[in-house]
Design an enzyme around this catalytic site. Structure first.
Site, short mmCIF file in Angstrom:
data_model
loop_
_atom_site.label_atom_id
_atom_site.label_comp_id
_atom_site.label_asym_id
_atom_site.label_seq_id
_atom_site.Cartn_x
_atom_site.Cartn_y
_atom_site.Cartn_z
N HIS A 107 0.75 -1.11 -0.08
CA HIS A 107 -0.14 -0.08 0.12
C HIS A 107 0.88 1.45 0.11
O HIS A 107 0.39 2.23 -0.65
CB HIS A 107 -0.99 0.03 1.00
CG HIS A 107 -2.00 -0.89 1.31
ND1 HIS A 107 -2.70 -1.15 2.27
CD2 HIS A 107 -2.19 -1.90 0.51
CE1 HIS A 107 -3.58 -2.40 2.20
NE2 HIS A 107 -3.44 -2.57 0.74
N LEU A 130 -3.32 -9.78 5.30
CA LEU A 130 -3.12 -9.41 3.91
C LEU A 130 -1.96 -8.71 3.64
O LEU A 130 -1.60 -8.08 2.57
CB LEU A 130 -4.32 -8.74 3.17
CG LEU A 130 -5.66 -9.57 3.33
CD1 LEU A 130 -6.82 -8.83 2.95
CD2 LEU A 130 -5.42 -10.88 2.33
N PHE A 131 -1.13 -8.35 4.86
CA PHE A 131 0.26 -7.76 4.60
C PHE A 131 0.28 -6.29 3.80
O PHE A 131 1.14 -6.06 3.28
CB PHE A 131 1.14 -8.55 3.89
CG PHE A 131 0.72 -10.42 4.08
CD1 PHE A 131 0.98 -10.58 5.69
CD2 PHE A 131 0.58 -11.10 3.23
CE1 PHE A 131 0.73 -12.06 5.97
CE2 PHE A 131 0.41 -12.53 3.61
CZ PHE A 131 0.34 -12.89 4.81
N CYS A 132 -0.55 -5.64 4.10
CA CYS A 132 -0.76 -4.42 3.55
C CYS A 132 -0.67 -4.35 1.92
O CYS A 132 -0.03 -3.21 1.33
CB CYS A 132 0.17 -3.42 4.29
SG CYS A 132 -0.09 -3.05 5.92
N ALA A 133 -1.10 -5.34 1.62
CA ALA A 133 -0.82 -5.33 0.01
C ALA A 133 -2.08 -6.31 -0.23
O ALA A 133 -2.15 -7.20 -1.11
CB ALA A 133 0.17 -6.29 -0.28
#
Ligand code: PMP
Length: 395
Positions: free
Chosen positions: A101, A344-347
């Protein structure tokens, strides 16, 4: 490496433990605590020198050109937001949907390319997109913003090849090196990219210091990222009578994070002096052990964008069929003292897509909503990997 005995940390990609060199550098400077760029006293002079030396060391660590700026920021997110705010009017930014992100959201006028299924496809997508951008606006500035290594899959992106394409179309390139810098030597000059962003806390340094490194012209022409003391060379009595500095100071208003910068530089110097080929070989062996171990557990599927053998750093995300990833992460922490990341790992766009693909590949009836991520670094051992695999297999 600083750490807590008994805890198995497989979450380096989120935040890496602190190298002792960082702690030592801070301890050495603490008695000299004084203002930076703001005092004539010996303490202030020493702190100012330490800060400017840190700038040089961080620049050298990534192979910066002599006239590149090293601007200290809070982290990669801050660095990329600074760059986004400094883009000339009308700049088109081209990026991929596979980005974190931090490299997806700051850009205002962005073309978002689909997630490619190979490094070659990434290069082809970019070439087609830039040809289109140039047809639409032949003379406007264009920036290609791409990650060096994915925080979801650990896969290395073909930065050098993408830069060649960018140059062909007169575009600049920014690399999100948050994950790349801790794992691989970087030479900005050799890669022929224009900007690079990194975070100290992923690079074995404390929180709160990162950097944007790169070409000064757009940065000098832009409004200061922060307005305030240190960014100006003079302020008149009239409201808008301000002369802004050029150089890194333009975007570093306010008293800087001296200890963060010095700690980050100490880590850069330590890594620079280390045998990074040997570290790389060691990490690749651990990574192979981790991936091989995961592949033996029924119902575990690795997330990937490119082909399985594509080069990568020590980061692996995976889903567990029919299990909530937060529950699995909680179990690993509670029962085995193992720390991994879940979510979701900032992606989000990338992770959702890869979860769907992993479920399809494995013929699962439903794609899990979130994933787990194990990531390794300088302090990771074979025993850490084996503990994770054993714990997952037991589950
Ligand atoms: N880019 C990537 C590839 C990352 O992994 C991260 C952190 N997860 C960031 C950017 C953002 O880093 P920070 O939170 O330190 O700003």
């Amino acid at each position: 490496m600083l750490g807590v005995p008994g805890q198995i940390n497989l979450d380096y990609a989120a935040t890496a433990p602190c190298l002792k060199a960082a702690a030592d550098a801070v301890t050495e400077l603490l008695p000299w605590y004084g203002s930076v760029h703001r005092g004539a006293g010996a303490l202030s002079q020493r702190c100012t020198l330490a800060y400017e030396r840190a700038r040089q060391t961080v620049g050298d660590f990534v192979g910066a050109r002599a006239d590149d700026y090293v601007i200290f920021t809070r982290n990669t997110t801050d660095a990329l937001n600074l760059l986004a705010a400094a883009l000339p009017e009308g700049t088109t930014v081209v990026t991929f949907a596979g980005e974190h992100h931090a490299n997806l959201l700051p850009w205002h006028r962005a073309v978002r390319l689909p997630v490619p299924d190979s490094a070659g496809a990434a290069v082809r997508y970019l070439a087609a997109a830039l040809a289109q951008v140039r047809r639409d606006s032949p003379d406007s500035p264009v920036l290609v913003a791409v990650t060096g290594a994915s925080n979801v899959t650990g896969e290395l992106w073909p930065v050098r090849e993408l830069a060649v394409i960018a140059r062909r179309f007169g575009a600049r390139v920014a690399v999100d090196a948050a994950q790349l810098a801790p794992h691989t030597p970087i030479d900005l000059t050799e890669l022929d990219v224009d900007y690079l962003a990194l975070s100290g806390h992923k690079l074995y340094a404390p929180f709160g210091a990162g950097a944007l490194i790169g070409r000064g012209d757009w940065l000098d022409a832009a409004e200061p990222y922060l307005a305030g003391g240190g960014a100006t060379s003079g302020v008149g009595d009239a409201t808008h009578d301000v002369r802004w500095n050029t150089g890194p100071a333009r975007h570093e208003a306010g008293t800087p994070n001296l200890l963060g910068a010095v700690a980050l530089a100490a880590v850069c110097a330590t890594l620079e002096a280390a045998d990074r080929d040997a570290l790389h070989r060691r990490e690749q062996l651990l990574l192979a052990r981790l991936r091989a171990g995961l592949s033996t557990i029924p119902g575990v599927a690795e997330l990937r964008t490119f082909e399985p053998a594509a080069p990568r750093i020590g980061v692996v995300s995976f889903a567990v069929q029919g299990r909530d990833s937060a529950e699995v992460a909680g179990y690993l922490a509670r029962e085995h003292g193992i720390g991994v990341r879940d979510g979701l790992f900032c992606a989000h766009p990338l992770a959702r897509r890869l979860l769907r693909e992993a479920a399809d590949r494995n013929r699962w009836t439903a794609a899990p909503g979130t994933a787990l991520r194990a990531s390794i670094g300088l302090g990771t051992t074979e025993a850490d990997i084996d503990a994770l695999i054993t714990a997952l297999a037991a589950l």
